[in-house]
Enzyme design. Structure first.
Site, PDB file in Angstrom:
ATOM      1  N   ASP A   7       0.880  -1.171   0.000  1.00  0.00           N
ATOM      2  CA  ASP A   7       0.000   0.000   0.000  1.00  0.00           C
ATOM      3  C   ASP A   7       0.916   1.219   0.000  1.00  0.00           C
ATOM      4  OD1 ASP A   7      -2.424   1.572   0.363  1.00  0.00           O
ATOM      5  OD2 ASP A   7      -1.826   1.833   2.454  1.00  0.00           O
ATOM      6  N   SER A   8       0.318   2.391  -0.206  1.00  0.00           N
ATOM      7  CA  SER A   8       1.096   3.630  -0.119  1.00  0.00           C
ATOM      8  C   SER A   8       1.552   3.899   1.312  1.00  0.00           C
ATOM      9  CB  SER A   8       0.234   4.802  -0.580  1.00  0.00           C
ATOM     10  OG  SER A   8      -0.870   4.947   0.297  1.00  0.00           O
ATOM     11  N   CYS A  49      -4.520  -1.492  -1.835  1.00  0.00           N
ATOM     12  CA  CYS A  49      -4.668  -0.054  -2.037  1.00  0.00           C
ATOM     13  C   CYS A  49      -5.631   0.127  -3.204  1.00  0.00           C
ATOM     14  CB  CYS A  49      -3.298   0.535  -2.367  1.00  0.00           C
ATOM     15  SG  CYS A  49      -3.339   2.261  -2.863  1.00  0.00           S
ATOM     16  N   GLU A  68      -1.573   8.098   8.631  1.00  0.00           N
ATOM     17  CA  GLU A  68      -0.111   7.946   8.576  1.00  0.00           C
ATOM     18  C   GLU A  68       0.559   8.564   9.807  1.00  0.00           C
ATOM     19  OE1 GLU A  68       1.939   6.195   6.451  1.00  0.00           O
ATOM     20  OE2 GLU A  68       0.027   5.374   5.787  1.00  0.00           O
ATOM     21  N   CYS A  92     -10.968   3.341   0.436  1.00  0.00           N
ATOM     22  CA  CYS A  92      -9.522   3.509   0.568  1.00  0.00           C
ATOM     23  C   CYS A  92      -9.124   2.706   1.795  1.00  0.00           C
ATOM     24  CB  CYS A  92      -9.179   4.983   0.762  1.00  0.00           C
ATOM     25  SG  CYS A  92      -7.478   5.284   1.304  1.00  0.00           S
ATOM     26  N   THR A  93      -8.055   1.962   1.688  1.00  0.00           N
ATOM     27  CA  THR A  93      -7.715   1.031   2.771  1.00  0.00           C
ATOM     28  C   THR A  93      -7.228   1.726   4.045  1.00  0.00           C
ATOM     29  OG1 THR A  93      -5.523   0.719   1.790  1.00  0.00           O
ATOM     30  CG2 THR A  93      -7.225  -0.872   1.195  1.00  0.00           C
ATOM     31  N   HIS A  94      -6.918   3.003   3.956  1.00  0.00           N
ATOM     32  CA  HIS A  94      -6.586   3.740   5.187  1.00  0.00           C
ATOM     33  C   HIS A  94      -7.845   4.025   6.022  1.00  0.00           C
ATOM     34  CE1 HIS A  94      -2.710   4.643   3.251  1.00  0.00           C
ATOM     35  NE2 HIS A  94      -2.286   5.115   4.395  1.00  0.00           N
TER      36      HIS A  94
HETATM   37  N1  DGL Z   1      -4.657   3.348   0.910  1.00  0.00           N
HETATM   38  C1  DGL Z   1      -4.747   3.746  -0.430  1.00  0.00           C
HETATM   39  C2  DGL Z   1      -6.073   3.485  -1.095  1.00  0.00           C
HETATM   40  O1  DGL Z   1      -6.662   2.519  -0.797  1.00  0.00           O
HETATM   41  C3  DGL Z   1      -4.056   4.984  -0.887  1.00  0.00           C
HETATM   42  C4  DGL Z   1      -4.255   6.237  -0.168  1.00  0.00           C
HETATM   43  C5  DGL Z   1      -3.313   7.286  -0.689  1.00  0.00           C
HETATM   44  O2  DGL Z   1      -2.109   7.030  -0.657  1.00  0.00           O
HETATM   45  O3  DGL Z   1      -3.780   8.327  -1.143  1.00  0.00           O
HETATM   46  O4  DGL Z   1      -6.532   4.187  -1.908  1.00  0.00           O
END
Ligand code: DGL
Length: 246
Positions: A6-7, A69, A147, A179-181
């Site tokens: 992931d990012s 992600c 983050e 979004c996984t975050h």
């Molecule tokens: N966690 C990621 C997603 O699912 C990326 C979030 C990001 O880096 O902008 O989209």
């Protein structure tokens, strides 16, 4: 070995679901936090990063990769499948289960700019959302909060409220976490919504799909859990978020 990237730490919300059903596998996780967020970056930039990270994970022994992600899945999974021979599992925006769950007929979608403008999301919405109204919002500032490990309290609430309130005001009773975050902000999202909302996270379905693909490919080993964590930037949040999960 299952490679996950992931990012940043967001992919750990997917890992959390995977390890529930595949507790005895070996894992390697890459947080690309030196290049985070992906949400506002160009498609080509994300493809380059996804390619570099995938090469690293395969070199380390990964024989299946979870693109944990939504933004990277939308931008890069087709290219990754063309260029590498291991199976890839991506994130799907959970529009279908949300459209089935809503009672108000309005579904909110929270995701990054990159995900919301991608063909993959637009096609999913066209396929599954014709009987419901969809309202979308970028989770502005959400990735940065996660983050920083700052997922609750007044600052998180005030940032999260700006993106969640318009969805609730438009009548959404069901919100897709695209979004996984964002699952790490679930409690804060519920709190600022001010009214009961159902949050839909695709991670359990992604984990199930991963298990099926591993079964089909004979990749389930059950030879003991291990996790190797890597990050392209500062590793503190990754370690803390991981330690809070297990
Ligand atoms: N966690 C990621 C997603 O699912 C990326 C979030 C990001 O880096 O902008 O989209």
């Amino acid at each position: 070995m299952i490679g996950i990237f992931d990012s940043g730490v967001g992919g750990l919300s997917v890992f959390r679901e995977i390890v529930r059903i595949l507790p005895e596998e070996k894992y390697i996780y890459w947080s690309d936090n030196a290049h985070c967020p992906y949400g506002e970056k160009s498609r080509d930039y994300i493809i380059d990063r996804a390619r570099a990270v995938t090469s690293f994970l395969i070199e380390q022994g990964a024989d299946i990769i979870v693109v944990a992600c939504n933004t990277a899945t939308a931008a890069a999974i087709n290219t990754l499948r063309e260029e590498f021979s291991v199976p890839f599992i991506g994130m799907e925006p959970a529009v279908k289960p949300a459209a089935q769950a809503t009672r108000s007929g309005v579904v909110g979608v929270l995701a990054t700019a990159g995900t919301l403008k991608a063909t993959k999301y637009i096609d999913t919405r066209a396929k599954w959302a014709h009987d419901v109204k969809i309202v979308e919002h970028i989770g502005q500032g959400f990735v940065e909060l996660v983050e920083k490990g700052n997922t609750s309290g007044p600052e998180a609430e005030s940032i999260v409220e700006k993106s969640v309130r318009p969805l609730v005001e438009a009548g959404a009773d069901t919100i897709v976490l695209g979004c996984t975050h964002y699952p790490f902000l679930a409690d804060t999202i519920r709190k600022v919504a001010g009214t009961p909302v159902t949050l839909v996270d695709p991670a359990p379905a992604v984990a199930k799909h991963l298990m099926e693909v591993m079964q089909e490919n004979g990749l389930i080993r059950k030879d003991g859990f291990s996790m190797s964590l890597h990050s392209s930037g500062e590793p503190e949040t990754l370690k803390n978020t991981y330690n809070n999960l297990i």
